[in-house]
Design a protein around this motif. Structure first.
Motif, PDB file in Angstrom:
ATOM      1  N   VAL A 155       0.860  -1.189   0.000  1.00 38.74           N
ATOM      2  CA  VAL A 155       0.000   0.000   0.000  1.00 38.74           C
ATOM      3  C   VAL A 155       0.894   1.237   0.000  1.00 38.74           C
ATOM      4  CG1 VAL A 155      -1.847   1.271   1.158  1.00 38.74           C
ATOM      5  CG2 VAL A 155      -1.772  -1.233   1.335  1.00 38.74           C
ATOM      6  N   LEU A 156       0.708   2.088  -0.999  1.00 41.28           N
ATOM      7  CA  LEU A 156       1.467   3.338  -1.081  1.00 41.28           C
ATOM      8  C   LEU A 156       0.642   4.442  -0.451  1.00 41.28           C
ATOM      9  CD1 LEU A 156       2.512   2.973  -4.822  1.00 41.28           C
ATOM     10  CD2 LEU A 156       3.907   2.487  -2.819  1.00 41.28           C
ATOM     11  N   THR A 157       1.189   5.089   0.589  1.00 38.62           N
ATOM     12  CA  THR A 157       0.413   6.153   1.234  1.00 38.62           C
ATOM     13  C   THR A 157       1.077   7.503   1.045  1.00 38.62           C
ATOM     14  OG1 THR A 157       1.483   6.087   3.407  1.00 38.62           O
ATOM     15  CG2 THR A 157      -0.264   4.480   3.004  1.00 38.62           C
ATOM     16  N   ALA A 158       2.200   7.525   0.300  1.00 40.56           N
ATOM     17  CA  ALA A 158       2.829   8.816   0.006  1.00 40.56           C
ATOM     18  C   ALA A 158       2.306   9.292  -1.347  1.00 40.56           C
ATOM     19  CB  ALA A 158       4.338   8.639  -0.023  1.00 40.56           C
ATOM     20  N   PRO A 159       2.113  10.596  -1.517  1.00 42.92           N
ATOM     21  CA  PRO A 159       1.561  11.084  -2.788  1.00 42.92           C
ATOM     22  C   PRO A 159       2.460  10.748  -3.960  1.00 42.92           C
ATOM     23  CG  PRO A 159       1.596  12.834  -1.148  1.00 42.92           C
ATOM     24  CD  PRO A 159       2.351  11.688  -0.573  1.00 42.92           C
ATOM     25  N   LEU A 160       1.859  10.237  -5.019  1.00 48.07           N
ATOM     26  CA  LEU A 160       2.597   9.885  -6.226  1.00 48.07           C
ATOM     27  C   LEU A 160       2.251  10.902  -7.272  1.00 48.07           C
ATOM     28  CD1 LEU A 160       1.756   6.143  -6.845  1.00 48.07           C
ATOM     29  CD2 LEU A 160       3.905   7.078  -6.017  1.00 48.07           C
ATOM     30  N   HIS A 161       3.117  11.792  -7.580  1.00 48.75           N
ATOM     31  CA  HIS A 161       2.890  12.552  -8.792  1.00 48.75           C
ATOM     32  C   HIS A 161       4.177  13.212  -9.187  1.00 48.75           C
ATOM     33  CE1 HIS A 161       2.075  15.241  -5.522  1.00 48.75           C
ATOM     34  NE2 HIS A 161       2.570  16.179  -6.275  1.00 48.75           N
ATOM     35  N   PRO A 162       4.306  13.538 -10.464  1.00 50.45           N
ATOM     36  CA  PRO A 162       5.563  14.042 -10.988  1.00 50.45           C
ATOM     37  C   PRO A 162       6.056  15.223 -10.151  1.00 50.45           C
ATOM     38  CG  PRO A 162       3.927  13.830 -12.741  1.00 50.45           C
ATOM     39  CD  PRO A 162       3.230  13.526 -11.473  1.00 50.45           C
ATOM     40  N   GLY A 163       7.356  15.257  -9.924  1.00 52.57           N
ATOM     41  CA  GLY A 163       7.934  16.378  -9.190  1.00 52.57           C
ATOM     42  C   GLY A 163       7.878  16.184  -7.692  1.00 52.57           C
ATOM     43  N   ARG A 164       7.086  15.230  -7.220  1.00 48.75           N
ATOM     44  CA  ARG A 164       6.957  15.043  -5.793  1.00 48.75           C
ATOM     45  C   ARG A 164       7.707  13.778  -5.390  1.00 48.75           C
ATOM     46  NH1 ARG A 164       3.155  16.254  -1.792  1.00 48.75           N
ATOM     47  NH2 ARG A 164       4.049  15.357   0.037  1.00 48.75           N
ATOM     48  N   SER A 165       7.592  12.738  -6.224  1.00 50.51           N
ATOM     49  CA  SER A 165       8.281  11.507  -5.863  1.00 50.51           C
ATOM     50  C   SER A 165       8.916  10.948  -7.127  1.00 50.51           C
ATOM     51  CB  SER A 165       7.270  10.508  -5.320  1.00 50.51           C
ATOM     52  OG  SER A 165       6.168  10.436  -6.189  1.00 50.51           O
ATOM     53  N   ASN A 166      10.213  10.664  -7.072  1.00 53.63           N
ATOM     54  CA  ASN A 166      10.865  10.055  -8.235  1.00 53.63           C
ATOM     55  C   ASN A 166      10.705   8.558  -8.056  1.00 53.63           C
ATOM     56  OD1 ASN A 166      11.578  12.660  -8.489  1.00 53.63           O
ATOM     57  ND2 ASN A 166      13.638  12.372  -7.644  1.00 53.63           N
ATOM     58  N   PHE A 167       9.571   8.088  -8.474  1.00 54.89           N
ATOM     59  CA  PHE A 167       9.133   6.750  -8.138  1.00 54.89           C
ATOM     60  C   PHE A 167       8.953   5.973  -9.430  1.00 54.89           C
ATOM     61  CE2 PHE A 167       6.465   3.560  -6.276  1.00 54.89           C
ATOM     62  CZ  PHE A 167       6.800   3.585  -4.933  1.00 54.89           C
ATOM     63  N   THR A 168       9.507   4.782  -9.516  1.00 56.48           N
ATOM     64  CA  THR A 168       9.362   4.035 -10.771  1.00 56.48           C
ATOM     65  C   THR A 168       8.575   2.738 -10.562  1.00 56.48           C
ATOM     66  OG1 THR A 168      11.467   2.923 -10.340  1.00 56.48           O
ATOM     67  CG2 THR A 168      11.541   4.897 -11.725  1.00 56.48           C
ATOM     68  N   PHE A 169       7.781   2.399 -11.562  1.00 56.68           N
ATOM     69  CA  PHE A 169       7.074   1.120 -11.580  1.00 56.68           C
ATOM     70  C   PHE A 169       7.656   0.314 -12.735  1.00 56.68           C
ATOM     71  CE2 PHE A 169       3.876   3.987  -9.690  1.00 56.68           C
ATOM     72  CZ  PHE A 169       3.558   3.268  -8.543  1.00 56.68           C
ATOM     73  N   ASP A 170       8.198  -0.877 -12.451  1.00 58.98           N
ATOM     74  CA  ASP A 170       8.796  -1.688 -13.515  1.00 58.98           C
ATOM     75  C   ASP A 170       8.058  -3.004 -13.724  1.00 58.98           C
ATOM     76  OD1 ASP A 170      10.935   0.069 -14.131  1.00 58.98           O
ATOM     77  OD2 ASP A 170      11.858  -0.515 -12.217  1.00 58.98           O
ATOM     78  N   ASN A 171       8.076  -3.471 -14.969  1.00 60.33           N
ATOM     79  CA  ASN A 171       7.471  -4.757 -15.377  1.00 60.33           C
ATOM     80  C   ASN A 171       5.954  -4.790 -15.305  1.00 60.33           C
ATOM     81  OD1 ASN A 171      10.111  -5.545 -15.450  1.00 60.33           O
ATOM     82  ND2 ASN A 171      10.029  -6.836 -13.624  1.00 60.33           N
ATOM     83  N   PHE A 172       5.323  -3.641 -15.141  1.00 57.25           N
ATOM     84  CA  PHE A 172       3.858  -3.663 -15.102  1.00 57.25           C
ATOM     85  C   PHE A 172       3.332  -3.542 -16.528  1.00 57.25           C
ATOM     86  CE2 PHE A 172       4.854  -2.451 -10.787  1.00 57.25           C
ATOM     87  CZ  PHE A 172       3.895  -3.116 -10.036  1.00 57.25           C
ATOM     88  N   ASP A 173       2.365  -4.401 -16.867  1.00 55.28           N
ATOM     89  CA  ASP A 173       1.809  -4.358 -18.211  1.00 55.28           C
ATOM     90  C   ASP A 173       0.295  -4.505 -18.107  1.00 55.28           C
ATOM     91  OD1 ASP A 173       1.648  -4.356 -20.956  1.00 55.28           O
ATOM     92  OD2 ASP A 173       1.732  -6.558 -21.066  1.00 55.28           O
ATOM     93  N   PRO A 174      -0.534  -3.524 -18.457  1.00 57.70           N
ATOM     94  CA  PRO A 174      -0.106  -2.221 -18.967  1.00 57.70           C
ATOM     95  C   PRO A 174       0.635  -1.406 -17.901  1.00 57.70           C
ATOM     96  CG  PRO A 174      -2.456  -2.232 -18.457  1.00 57.70           C
ATOM     97  CD  PRO A 174      -1.984  -3.632 -18.306  1.00 57.70           C
TER      98      PRO A 174
END
Length: 469
Positions: free
Chosen positions: A275-294
């Motif tokens: 569960v991600l409870t930190a805000p995810l949006h550009p400029g706020r978190s340099n967060f990557t999701f890998d191998n997800f399709d779509p």
């Protein structure tokens, strides 16, 4: 059975999620909670003269049932209320002043704004009454896979629409006057969200409910709820910044690899549920999701910067039209949406531990004021508000969603057992809203894991819950 689960973020959202996950999945579930900064997130305190003060707005609405529950379970106490009066300032004069006498306040509002005040109250009450259904649904184990579904179950399409249109529009429609919106509603929204009456109607209703209901706070600081819940769940708190998540699968189930950076360097771990409870949006978190399709889509949403300055000093009451500081009666000053006003609100705050002997400072004495503003205050602005001051502590936050920028609500489900909590703030941002979302995510995760699909996104829940009773 569910093996380890991860919660990213140890603010109120993360700690409440950890607590609810354990409640539903049982004590055997292993919980890792990742936190880069410190437990409590935005519920932080600052120290002035050896006393601690809430650095952010610290009030909780009287009907916040999850928060009330947390305080009870953790054996915490409600902070003693210290009475004070508020007023709304236009930059030149006070447009509305509170008095000691409740009936006179009502009469003043009535005199100034006629039936608008009553219409506002009825509108807010109707929204709150429907919102309160969520507790019944959650007590029966029902969960929602999207914020739209959750809103629909409470108030139909009307509630979903309230996230897409402004509070001004909704209130004008029920017969509240433009003058009341400009003077009173604008001031409340500036003090709670740092934004204008273009905030969506639902977020506005929640903020207005807090302004007219009775509110409370936790003795010792609201952040004690976060540390308390994490201790209670015996969660393993890992001090690290999560940088991304990659998807693997084992035996037909999704397995998530959480990548993180800590003082020791980089690491990763595998989980069945995240569960991600930190805000995810550009400029706020340099967060990557890998191998997800779509691939997991971006959240094109902005956050509203807001600045809190905790100032220990002597108020310059003459700026507010009171040349004699002894006569200044207000402990909280809200402001209207006037172009040259450089602050949103200021209040004379009490420490988080209030002794029985505590009294508020007299207006001519040095006191601790919390000033909310869109930008950091410069020397000249501080001089305008204070005759002189001992200290200024500034916290800059990217705190609330920029409501005018959002088009659609963010998703709750990012992947099979990967959930996103912070999107709820686009519906409304308050401690209780986050707690409600945490309980929803925990129930949703549980119902999906155990394939109890009849407990997810059910239609006509009011009827179902009545027959279950």
């Amino acid at each position: 059975p569910l093996s380890p689960a991860a919660v990213v973020g140890a603010g109120l959202g993360g700690s409440a999620t950890a607590y609810f996950l354990q409640q539903h999945f049982g004590p055997q579930v292993q919980l890792d909670v990742y936190e880069a900064a410190g437990v409590g997130g935005r519920l932080a305190t600052v120290t002035v003269n050896k006393q601690q003060y809430e650095s952010r707005g610290g009030s909780i609405h009287a009907l916040s049932l999850h928060m009330l529950d947390f305080v009870k379970i953790l054996g915490l106490k409600h902070r003693r209320e210290v009475a004070g009066k508020s007023a709304i300032f236009s930059g030149e004069h006070f447009v509305l002043e509170e008095t000691d006498w409740y009936l006179l306040n009502l009469f003043r509002l009535w005199w100034h704004y006629g039936i608008s005040f009553l219409r506002l109250q009825m509108w807010v009450e109707e929204v709150m009454e429907k919102f309160m259904r969520i507790y019944k649904y959650q007590a029966h184990g029902y969960a929602f896979s999207s914020l739209e579904e959750l809103l629909r179950s409470l108030g139909g399409e009307a509630f979903v629409n309230m996230t897409q249109r402004s509070v001004a529009e909704s209130l004008l429609e029920v017969g509240v006057t433009q003058r009341f919106v400009d003077d009173v509603i604008a001031a409340v929204l500036r003090s709670s969200y740092g934004q204008s009456v273009l905030v969506p109607a639902f977020a506005g209703a929640m903020s207005l409910a807090g302004a007219q209901g009775s509110t409370w706070a936790v003795e010792g600081g609201n952040k004690l709820v976060c540390s308390g819940l994490l201790k209670l769940t015996k969660a393993n708190v890992i001090s690290a910044r999560v940088t991304g998540i990659s998807l693997h699968s084992s035996e037909g189930r999704a397995l998530y690899q959480v990548h993180y950076e800590s003082a020791e360097g980089q690491g990763s771990a595998f989980y069945d549920l995240v569960v991600l409870t930190a805000p995810l949006h550009p400029g706020r978190s340099n967060f990557t999701f890998d191998n997800f399709d779509p691939p997991i889509a971006d959240f094109p949403a902005a956050f509203q910067p807001s600045v809190t300055s905790v100032v220990h000093g002597y108020l310059n009451s003459s700026y507010f039209g009171f040349p004699d500081p002894k006569l200044f009666p207000f402990t909280s000053i809200l402001t209207t949406d006037t172009p040259d006003l450089f602050f949103h609100a200021m209040d004379n705050i009490c420490p988080v531990n209030i002794s029985a002997a505590f009294r508020r400072k007299q207006p001519q004495e040095a006191a601790v004021w919390r000033v909310l503003s869109p930008q950091p205050l410069d020397k000249q602005q501080l001089k305008t508000l204070f005759r002189s001051y001992y200290s200024v502590q500034v916290a800059e936050w990217q705190e609330y969603p920029r409501y005018d920028a959002a088009k659609a609500l963010p998703p709750v489900v990012l992947h099979e057992s990967l959930f996103y909590l912070s999107g709820v703030e686009w519906v409304a941002s308050s401690m209780e809203m986050v707690a409600v979302a945490a309980k929803n995510v925990a129930l949703l995760a549980y119902n999906r894991w155990h394939q109890e699909l009849e407990k997810i996104d059910q239609k006509d829940l009011m009827h179902k819950v009545k027959t279950e009773l």
